[in-house]
Design an enzyme around this catalytic site. Structure first.
Site, PDB file in Angstrom:
ATOM      1  N   GLN A 144       0.847  -1.201   0.000  1.00  0.00           N
ATOM      2  CA  GLN A 144       0.000   0.000   0.000  1.00  0.00           C
ATOM      3  C   GLN A 144       0.883   1.252   0.000  1.00  0.00           C
ATOM      4  OE1 GLN A 144      -3.547  -0.553   2.925  1.00  0.00           O
ATOM      5  NE2 GLN A 144      -1.893  -1.857   3.666  1.00  0.00           N
ATOM      6  N   ASN A 145       2.191   1.019   0.173  1.00  0.00           N
ATOM      7  CA  ASN A 145       3.100   2.156   0.303  1.00  0.00           C
ATOM      8  C   ASN A 145       3.428   2.752  -1.056  1.00  0.00           C
ATOM      9  OD1 ASN A 145       3.064   1.444   2.973  1.00  0.00           O
ATOM     10  ND2 ASN A 145       5.007   0.324   2.911  1.00  0.00           N
TER      11      ASN A 145
ATOM     12  N   ASP B  68       6.209   4.762  -1.342  1.00  0.00           N
ATOM     13  CA  ASP B  68       7.561   5.320  -1.154  1.00  0.00           C
ATOM     14  C   ASP B  68       8.643   4.623  -1.978  1.00  0.00           C
ATOM     15  OD1 ASP B  68       7.521   3.772   2.147  1.00  0.00           O
ATOM     16  OD2 ASP B  68       8.132   2.895   0.243  1.00  0.00           O
TER      17      ASP B  68
ATOM     18  N   HIS C  33      -1.410   1.409  -4.288  1.00  0.00           N
ATOM     19  CA  HIS C  33      -1.763   2.842  -4.188  1.00  0.00           C
ATOM     20  C   HIS C  33      -0.843   3.736  -4.994  1.00  0.00           C
ATOM     21  CE1 HIS C  33      -3.876   1.839  -0.132  1.00  0.00           C
ATOM     22  NE2 HIS C  33      -4.574   1.452  -1.186  1.00  0.00           N
TER      23      HIS C  33
ATOM     24  N   CYS D  42      -1.084  18.071 -22.942  1.00  0.00           N
ATOM     25  CA  CYS D  42      -2.446  18.649 -23.093  1.00  0.00           C
ATOM     26  C   CYS D  42      -2.627  19.924 -22.276  1.00  0.00           C
ATOM     27  CB  CYS D  42      -3.498  17.615 -22.673  1.00  0.00           C
ATOM     28  SG  CYS D  42      -3.615  17.432 -20.875  1.00  0.00           S
TER      29      CYS D  42
ATOM     30  N   GLY E 193       2.730  -4.326   9.070  1.00  0.00           N
ATOM     31  CA  GLY E 193       2.773  -2.864   9.195  1.00  0.00           C
ATOM     32  C   GLY E 193       1.609  -2.157   8.554  1.00  0.00           C
TER      33      GLY E 193
HETATM   34  P1  OAD Z   1      -1.350   3.269   8.850  1.00  0.00           P
HETATM   35  O1  OAD Z   1      -0.604   4.495   9.271  1.00  0.00           O
HETATM   36  O2  OAD Z   1      -2.855   3.260   8.827  1.00  0.00           O
HETATM   37  O3  OAD Z   1      -0.942   2.048   9.802  1.00  0.00           O
HETATM   38  C1  OAD Z   1       0.399   1.788  10.052  1.00  0.00           C
HETATM   39  C2  OAD Z   1       0.441   0.497  10.840  1.00  0.00           C
HETATM   40  O4  OAD Z   1       1.795   0.153  11.039  1.00  0.00           O
HETATM   41  C3  OAD Z   1      -0.199   0.609  12.217  1.00  0.00           C
HETATM   42  O5  OAD Z   1      -1.030  -0.535  12.432  1.00  0.00           O
HETATM   43  C4  OAD Z   1       0.998   0.584  13.171  1.00  0.00           C
HETATM   44  O6  OAD Z   1       0.687  -0.095  14.388  1.00  0.00           O
HETATM   45  C5  OAD Z   1       1.980  -0.231  12.386  1.00  0.00           C
HETATM   46  N1  OAD Z   1       3.385   0.029  12.685  1.00  0.00           N
HETATM   47  C6  OAD Z   1       3.957   1.171  13.135  1.00  0.00           C
HETATM   48  N2  OAD Z   1       5.298   1.006  13.244  1.00  0.00           N
HETATM   49  C7  OAD Z   1       5.569  -0.267  12.814  1.00  0.00           C
HETATM   50  C8  OAD Z   1       6.752  -1.037  12.665  1.00  0.00           C
HETATM   51  N3  OAD Z   1       7.950  -0.527  12.992  1.00  0.00           N
HETATM   52  N4  OAD Z   1       6.649  -2.311  12.206  1.00  0.00           N
HETATM   53  C9  OAD Z   1       5.438  -2.836  11.894  1.00  0.00           C
HETATM   54  N5  OAD Z   1       4.271  -2.154  12.001  1.00  0.00           N
HETATM   55  C10 OAD Z   1       4.350  -0.890  12.458  1.00  0.00           C
HETATM   56  O7  OAD Z   1      -0.761   2.879   7.436  1.00  0.00           O
HETATM   57  P2  OAD Z   1      -1.413   1.868   6.404  1.00  0.00           P
HETATM   58  O8  OAD Z   1      -2.070   0.722   7.074  1.00  0.00           O
HETATM   59  O9  OAD Z   1      -0.376   1.554   5.396  1.00  0.00           O
HETATM   60  O10 OAD Z   1      -3.863   4.889   1.402  1.00  0.00           O
HETATM   61  O11 OAD Z   1      -2.532   2.777   5.700  1.00  0.00           O
HETATM   62  C11 OAD Z   1      -3.219   2.172   4.605  1.00  0.00           C
HETATM   63  C12 OAD Z   1      -3.586   3.262   3.675  1.00  0.00           C
HETATM   64  O12 OAD Z   1      -4.272   4.295   4.389  1.00  0.00           O
HETATM   65  C13 OAD Z   1      -2.414   3.984   3.065  1.00  0.00           C
HETATM   66  O13 OAD Z   1      -1.858   3.287   1.985  1.00  0.00           O
HETATM   67  C14 OAD Z   1      -3.103   5.226   2.568  1.00  0.00           C
HETATM   68  C15 OAD Z   1      -4.072   5.509   3.690  1.00  0.00           C
HETATM   69  O14 OAD Z   1      -5.331   5.834   3.201  1.00  0.00           O
HETATM   70  C16 OAD Z   1      -3.895   5.840   0.412  1.00  0.00           C
HETATM   71  O15 OAD Z   1      -3.161   6.801   0.463  1.00  0.00           O
HETATM   72  C17 OAD Z   1      -4.867   5.573  -0.648  1.00  0.00           C
END
Ligand code: OAD
Length: 251
Positions: free
Chosen positions: A104-105, A107, A122, A153, A190
């Site tokens: 989903q990242n 980066d 994403h 365009c 994560g």
């Molecule tokens: P979030 O910021 O929602 O969640 C990050 C998760 O990583 C949390 O559950 C934390 O507990 C966990 N976490 C933090 N540090 C960690 C580590 N060192 N090792 C493992 N886990 C860790 O990010 P996402 O779940 O990726 O979409 O968010 C999903 C989507 O929400 C993103 O891709 C974005 C947003 O809407 C779009 O931009 C379309």
């Protein structure tokens, strides 16, 4: 990270798995210094809520602000480096017969670490596209205008990422669903498991009998459904898991 957190049963599952899927979220990049999506934003952007900026409405309303926010994130990511969690996934991919990495990242750190067969649900911060015709745009003439305009365009340029409220590419989603429907073992690493359709992918795997592993310091809505929960940081747990599964031949 002490080894006893990782059950021998999981090591055996990974050692014998034929098709592995790893679904990653922002937590995988946290130890590279890239704030997670729900982390408080820092500095200049602290007062903005990402969910307010990463939307088509925000871009329509204030394209300069959204473009500058992504420029800041691009610079942040450029300074970041893949962490041991990213690198452990590269080693895992080299050891299992087939590993599909669904992220989903945006980066690009998995690519920089050397992972292959990556499905970017994403999009990717490093790519730019025309907001009007959707073409990817590699370069544009120097300009004072922010955002710059599409050389084909004249429309505004924007990052090639999925914003809240925007659909994912059908092709990308189909690739991800196909992967989870055919795998033996899924790691959810994560991610807060809050955003669909990404968050529904592990359930697709569960339905066809795959084993589910979650790696996260905290509980998520997925936690009650998984076979193995490893509470902790991806940058610590993944290298330990890889070393336990494929002990380095003593040199
Ligand atoms: P979030 O910021 O929602 O969640 C990050 C998760 O990583 C949390 O559950 C934390 O507990 C966990 N976490 C933090 N540090 C960690 C580590 N060192 N090792 C493992 N886990 C860790 O990010 P996402 O779940 O990726 O979409 O968010 C999903 C989507 O929400 C993103 O891709 C974005 C947003 O809407 C779009 O931009 C379309």
């Amino acid at each position: 990270m002490n080894d006893n957190v990782i059950p021998a049963e999981l090591v055996e599952e990974l050692r014998t798995a034929q098709r592995v899927v790893v679904l990653t979220g922002a937590g995988t990049s946290a130890e590279s210094g890239v704030p997670t999506f729900r982390d408080a934003q820092t500095g200049l952007w602290a007062r903005y809520d990402p969910t307010e900026l990463a939307t088509p409405e925000a871009f329509r309303r204030n394209p300069r602000l959204v473009w500058e926010w992504y420029t800041w994130r691009r610079e942040l990511v450029a300074k970041a480096a893949p962490n041991p969690g990213h690198l452990a996934l590269v080693q895992m991919q080299a050891r299992v017969p087939e590993l599909t990495l669904i992220t989903q990242n945006i980066d690009g750190l998995h690519q920089r670490a050397g992972s292959q067969q990556i499905i970017e649900l994403h999009g990717n911060l490093a790519r730019t596209k025309c907001a009007d015709n959707g073409y990817l745009v590699e370069s544009w003439p120097p300009t004072e205008e922010v955002p710059p305009h599409c050389p084909r365009c004249g429309g505004l340029l924007r990052p090639d990422v999925v914003w809240f409220g925007e659909p994912l590419s059908k092709k990308t989603l189909l690739q991800a669903i196909t992967a989870v429907r055919q795998c033996d073992l899924v790691f959810s690493v994560g991610t807060s498991s809050l955003v669909h359709p990404a968050a529904s992918l592990p359930f697709e795997a569960l339905e066809q009998g795959a084993k589910l592993v979650e790696i996260n310091p905290d509980e998520t809505p997925l936690t009650p459904h998984v076979h193995f929960v490893l509470y902790g940081k991806a940058g610590e747990i993944l290298p330990t898991l890889v070393d336990l599964t494929w002990p380095q031949q003593k040199r």
